[in-house]
Design an enzyme around this catalytic site. Sequence first.
Site, PDB file in Angstrom:
ATOM      1  N   ARG A 233       4.982  12.358  -3.623  1.00 48.98           N
ATOM      2  CA  ARG A 233       3.850  11.502  -3.265  1.00 48.98           C
ATOM      3  C   ARG A 233       2.679  12.323  -2.719  1.00 48.98           C
ATOM      4  NH1 ARG A 233       6.510   8.561  -5.978  1.00 48.98           N
ATOM      5  NH2 ARG A 233       7.549   6.647  -5.338  1.00 48.98           N
ATOM      6  N   HIS A 234       1.499  11.714  -2.747  1.00 45.72           N
ATOM      7  CA  HIS A 234       0.302  12.308  -2.161  1.00 45.72           C
ATOM      8  C   HIS A 234       0.383  12.182  -0.638  1.00 45.72           C
ATOM      9  CE1 HIS A 234      -3.944  13.059  -1.294  1.00 45.72           C
ATOM     10  NE2 HIS A 234      -4.111  13.433  -2.546  1.00 45.72           N
ATOM     11  N   HIS A 235      -0.134  13.172   0.068  1.00 44.45           N
ATOM     12  CA  HIS A 235      -0.058  13.146   1.532  1.00 44.45           C
ATOM     13  C   HIS A 235      -0.934  12.062   2.145  1.00 44.45           C
ATOM     14  CE1 HIS A 235       1.934  17.035   1.050  1.00 44.45           C
ATOM     15  NE2 HIS A 235       2.293  16.943   2.312  1.00 44.45           N
ATOM     16  N   ARG A 290       2.568   3.191   4.831  1.00 42.34           N
ATOM     17  CA  ARG A 290       3.116   3.734   3.591  1.00 42.34           C
ATOM     18  C   ARG A 290       4.556   3.261   3.342  1.00 42.34           C
ATOM     19  NH1 ARG A 290       2.411   8.532   0.619  1.00 42.34           N
ATOM     20  NH2 ARG A 290       0.863   9.329   2.098  1.00 42.34           N
TER      21      ARG A 290
END
Length: 400
Positions: A233-235, A290
């Site tokens: 995943r993207h940070h 998230r």
Amino acid sequence: MNPSSSAGTQALSGIRIVSLEVVVAGPFCTGILADMGAEVIKIERPVTGDIVRQWDSAVRGLSSGYVWLNRNKKSLAVDVKQERGREIVLRLIQSADVFFENFAPGTAGRLGLDYEALRAVNPRLIYCSLSGYGQDGPYRDVKAYDLLIQGEGGIMATTGYPDKPAKAAIPIVDIAAGMYGALGITLALFQRERSGQGQYIDISMLEAIISWLGYFPHHYWHRGEEPERMGMRHHYVTPYGPYLARDGHYVNLAVATAQDWGVFCRKVIERPDLLADPRFATVEARRENRAVLEETIEEIFLQRDHDEWLERLKKADLPFGEVRGIAQVLAHPQVAARRFIREADSPVGRVPVIGNPLRLSASPARYDRIPDLGEDTEAILKEAGYDAAAIKELRRDRVV
């Protein structure tokens, strides 16, 4: 299939590079320049050659690393620790534009091949040193490999999953440093056209990869955040990454704007209710929440096969892709359409190679021979003024 550019038509035609290079970072650097027409004389140790030659025998007996990094070069097998070997290098320097080395700091100096010594022979010479930590500082003499610098430079700590760090699969530190080296050499050549003078270039693998840390330092400086490891995943942006579909294949997607988030919810996953949820109203809100958002989207993607999700993303005009293995990448329709897989001659015949992504309309890359160890030694020595008797003596004394 692979017509090479005719002599004199490439961007770096006429540029001579003498390179004391080993393993990945150095050969990657000069390989870019060789593809663009530079004459790269690769100095190798007699008998054993570049270390990377011994790493495997995957390419019909040749090392995959050597094949990857050394097309279009000339191999000169010479023992530079011997005085007459050093004399050969100094003779070549007289007509060289660039000298490159990626040994530990101080090694070239102990061989009598430091910048000051070579500049005395050729004031227009551009000299590039590539090392783990640079030519000064407390880590100057610390041994360095790609893996070690991935650790020192923050890559491993930010890659992998929360319970375990990971290295990048490819040698990205070597590649980053090699690219900066090639750029630095090209810039120095351009500046020499104006000044008439050469210069010294100091490339640090550590600095090269730290310069790739992107937004991480800014989040630390301004928010005190150490980035978590996020796996695939993207940070900072979500949903952004591969999601597993019902048939066991991943669907890769990027929802990077407010507009895309709306389209994704309404047209792709058919969950417009998420748009009214304040927990997901902004990029930063989605990041803060998230865990619940990712769990929701993961459950949704498990309800359909990946082909259906890809079709929905395509119809919605959102960014998407697949997660492909190496066989699939090499057979990628875009790779085939742009003829990115080429061929080069080698000691074992024609072999496939990955193309050069620099597509200059007036300077196409060349794909010539991958040299056997020392196969150009005699020709280079003759051009440098050594006659047959002198070459025979050099061979007898194991200088070449």
